[in-house]
Every structure is written in C-alpha cells, then in structure tokens.
Design an enzyme around this catalytic site. Structure first.
Site, mmCIF file in Angstrom:
data_model
loop_
_atom_site.group_PDB
_atom_site.id
_atom_site.type_symbol
_atom_site.label_atom_id
_atom_site.label_comp_id
_atom_site.label_asym_id
_atom_site.label_seq_id
_atom_site.Cartn_x
_atom_site.Cartn_y
_atom_site.Cartn_z
ATOM 1 N N THR A 174 -23.579 -6.847 -30.244
ATOM 2 C CA THR A 174 -22.504 -7.449 -31.071
ATOM 3 C C THR A 174 -21.266 -7.516 -30.286
ATOM 4 O O THR A 174 -20.856 -6.832 -29.413
ATOM 5 C CB THR A 174 -22.328 -6.732 -32.407
ATOM 6 O OG1 THR A 174 -21.596 -5.294 -32.169
ATOM 7 C CG2 THR A 174 -23.888 -6.426 -33.153
ATOM 8 N N GLY A 175 -20.530 -8.482 -30.545
ATOM 9 C CA GLY A 175 -19.219 -8.951 -30.021
ATOM 10 C C GLY A 175 -19.167 -8.954 -28.572
ATOM 11 O O GLY A 175 -18.605 -8.464 -27.717
ATOM 12 N N SER A 176 -20.327 -9.696 -28.056
ATOM 13 C CA SER A 176 -20.841 -9.696 -26.605
ATOM 14 C C SER A 176 -20.249 -11.114 -26.043
ATOM 15 O O SER A 176 -20.742 -11.407 -24.756
ATOM 16 C CB SER A 176 -22.035 -9.401 -26.510
ATOM 17 O OG SER A 176 -23.055 -10.414 -27.328
ATOM 18 N N THR A 177 -19.220 -11.846 -26.243
ATOM 19 C CA THR A 177 -18.971 -12.992 -25.926
ATOM 20 C C THR A 177 -17.894 -12.759 -24.693
ATOM 21 O O THR A 177 -17.399 -13.531 -23.942
ATOM 22 C CB THR A 177 -18.443 -14.186 -26.915
ATOM 23 O OG1 THR A 177 -17.208 -13.409 -27.343
ATOM 24 C CG2 THR A 177 -19.248 -14.526 -27.819
ATOM 25 N N GLY B 29 -15.294 -9.153 -22.555
ATOM 26 C CA GLY B 29 -15.147 -7.864 -22.353
ATOM 27 C C GLY B 29 -16.354 -6.950 -22.111
ATOM 28 O O GLY B 29 -17.204 -7.109 -21.302
ATOM 29 N N ILE B 30 -16.187 -5.594 -22.696
ATOM 30 C CA ILE B 30 -17.410 -4.841 -22.588
ATOM 31 C C ILE B 30 -18.774 -5.384 -23.152
ATOM 32 O O ILE B 30 -19.652 -4.910 -22.480
ATOM 33 C CB ILE B 30 -16.997 -3.344 -23.317
ATOM 34 C CG1 ILE B 30 -15.679 -2.919 -22.716
ATOM 35 C CG2 ILE B 30 -18.006 -2.378 -23.537
ATOM 36 C CD1 ILE B 30 -15.026 -1.602 -23.296
ATOM 37 N N GLY B 31 -18.726 -5.835 -24.165
ATOM 38 C CA GLY B 31 -19.878 -6.360 -24.661
ATOM 39 C C GLY B 31 -20.607 -7.406 -23.751
ATOM 40 O O GLY B 31 -21.784 -7.380 -23.516
ATOM 41 N N SER C 216 -14.672 5.149 -28.694
ATOM 42 C CA SER C 216 -13.582 5.087 -27.863
ATOM 43 C C SER C 216 -13.063 6.542 -27.783
ATOM 44 O O SER C 216 -13.327 7.436 -28.693
ATOM 45 C CB SER C 216 -12.457 4.417 -28.483
ATOM 46 O OG SER C 216 -11.216 4.623 -27.850
ATOM 47 N N TYR D 245 -6.985 2.526 -35.654
ATOM 48 C CA TYR D 245 -8.066 2.178 -34.607
ATOM 49 C C TYR D 245 -8.724 3.653 -34.305
ATOM 50 O O TYR D 245 -10.066 3.542 -34.524
ATOM 51 C CB TYR D 245 -7.333 1.562 -33.323
ATOM 52 C CG TYR D 245 -8.554 1.541 -32.328
ATOM 53 C CD1 TYR D 245 -9.620 0.532 -32.364
ATOM 54 C CD2 TYR D 245 -8.717 2.504 -31.117
ATOM 55 C CE1 TYR D 245 -10.487 0.480 -31.093
ATOM 56 C CE2 TYR D 245 -9.433 2.324 -30.187
ATOM 57 C CZ TYR D 245 -10.400 1.348 -30.307
ATOM 58 O OH TYR D 245 -11.429 1.122 -29.260
#
Length: 264
Positions: free
Chosen positions: A13-16, A18-20, A141, A154
């Site tokens: 998820t959220g892989s477009t 950065g880390i993903g 994190s 956060y």
C-alpha cells in the site's frame, strides 16, 4: 541466503513513491508479482512504468484505491483478490505544535496510519489462514517509541500500529501466517526532504540540511545519516520470505540505532 518469492503475490500500500516504491521493487526482484497501490490510477500507472524500468522482468499489477475509505479498500480487493504478502506502508506525517493539532487532524492520522492497515488485514488474513501461509508487514516508525515533540499525532498512530500488529499476530497464531512491524528510522524520501526543510534553514544545500537535521533533531541516531528506502526494503523482503517463518508478533528495527534500546 537466497530469497525466492516466485509464485507469490504481494500488495504494497502507498507504493507509488518513497519507501513503498522501494519495497515494491525489492519484492519484485525476489520474484513476487507486486500490486502497486495509490489513490489515483494515473499515479499508479506512472509508478509501474518506473518500476518496470528499474526491475527487468518484474511483474506489477495496478491496484488503485483510497484505503482510508471502505469503498477504496473494496476497489483494491477487487483488483487483487488473492494476496500472499501484504505490506501496509501507507502513511502520512508532518510537523505541528502539539496544542495546535485539531480533532480533525488526530482523526486523519488514525484513519490513514492505523485504520487503513486494519482494513487490509481484515480483507486478506482469512484467506491466508485458510492457505496456511502468508506474511503481513506493517511499516511503523521510530516515532512509535520515541515520540517526537513536533509530531505527537504521528507518533501516536505508529504506536497504535505496533499494538495492531501484535494483536493480529495472535489472531494468526498457529496458522502459518506471520504478522510483524518494521520500525523504520529517519529515511531519505522526497517527503522527508520537505520535512527536513521545515525544521532547518531552507537555503542550505541538501547535504548540509541533512546533517543539521540529524544533529539537532535526531541526535540519537547511531548511523548519523538518513536511511535509504532500499535499506528498509531489504528487511521487508526477508520478513516476507519463508526464511522468516519463526518471526511473528515482532517489531523489528531498521532505525540506524535511533531507538535507545537493547531489545529489537
């Protein structure tokens, strides 16, 4: 050590970006088919085009959808109905004075960083248990343990994610499915560059800005530099593999020694 995920399907998820994005590339290099998720079909398509250039022969599947909504989660589940490896990487972060964080922001951080992961686990864990194999990784994190004064909302959300991980690991007990958190330390992404410049002189060159940020705002780091996304991905790929079959319910650190603890 040879990691082979051939025949497995992973959803990050959220892989477009950065880390993903780095995790998606790492899983593909290990042989997995990787579903790429973002809110918009256009950003997913652009990310897949980039990943195909980076990973020759990699197989990537589009899985657009806003996972902060039930409709978006259903959209992703319809695009990728069977998942062997689920990586809940989606998250938001940002600095805000503690007394100025609104109710809406508290809710948003919980919705994005915690509840979206819970939705995906509820979606895919039952079939993993039926197949007696699966891997669920929640990207947490160092802020879950060392709450930053400048973004306690956060930190709260990432602490909650550690609890979610441990609880669902118990739900999966004895099934052949493992559920773990990866505690990522300060990592070099585009979003983090923006965050760094919120806290240090925006006129500084990047290398100087990074050094000042680490000295003033993350002095606990033993690495004394930002972590590269690929370094987070290496841990995720290992935990996604059959080699990590005895590791579950854990919070494994890739934090550059940031958390001052002798425990994992």
């Amino acid at each position: 050590m040879r990691i082979d995920l051939s025949g497995k399907t992973a959803l990050v998820t959220g892989s477009t970006q950065g880390i993903g994005h780095a995790i998606a590339a790492g899983l593909a290099r290990a042989g997995a088919r990787v579903a790429v998720n973002g809110r918009r079909a256009e950003s997913v398509a652009a990310a897949i085009a980039k990943l195909e250039q980076e990973v020759g022969g990699g197989v990537f599947l589009p899985a657009p959808g806003d996972l902060t909504t039930e409709d978006g989660a259903r959209q992703v589940a319809e695009a990728v109905p069977d998942v062997d490896v689920l990586v809940n990487n989606l998250g938001v972060f940002g600095a805000s004075p503690a007394l100025e964080i609104s109710d809406a922001e508290w809710r948003r951080y919980f919705e994005v960083n915690v509840l979206a992961a819970v939705r995906m686990i509820r979606t895919y864990l039952p079939a993993m248990k039926d197949r007696s194999w699966g891997r669920i990784l929640n990207i947490a994190s160092d802020s879950a343990v060392v709450i930053p004064a400048e973004m306690i909302h956060y930190g709260m959300s990432k602490t909650a994610l550690l609890s979610v991980t441990r609880g669902f690991a118990k739900e999966a007990a004895g099934s052949g499915v493992t559920v773990n958190s990866v505690i990522a330390g300060p990592t070099h992404t585009g979003g983090v560059e923006d965050f760094v410049y919120e806290l240090v002189d925006s006129d500084l060159p990047w290398d100087e800005a990074q050094r000042e940020f680490m000295v003033k705002h993350r002095p606990q780091s033993l690495l004394q530099r930002l972590i590269e996304p690929e370094e987070i991905a290496h841990m995720v790929v290992y935990l996604s593999s059959p080699l990590a079959s005895a590791t579950t319910g854990g919070a494994l650190r890739v934090d550059g020694g940031y958390v001052d603890s002798i425990l994992p």
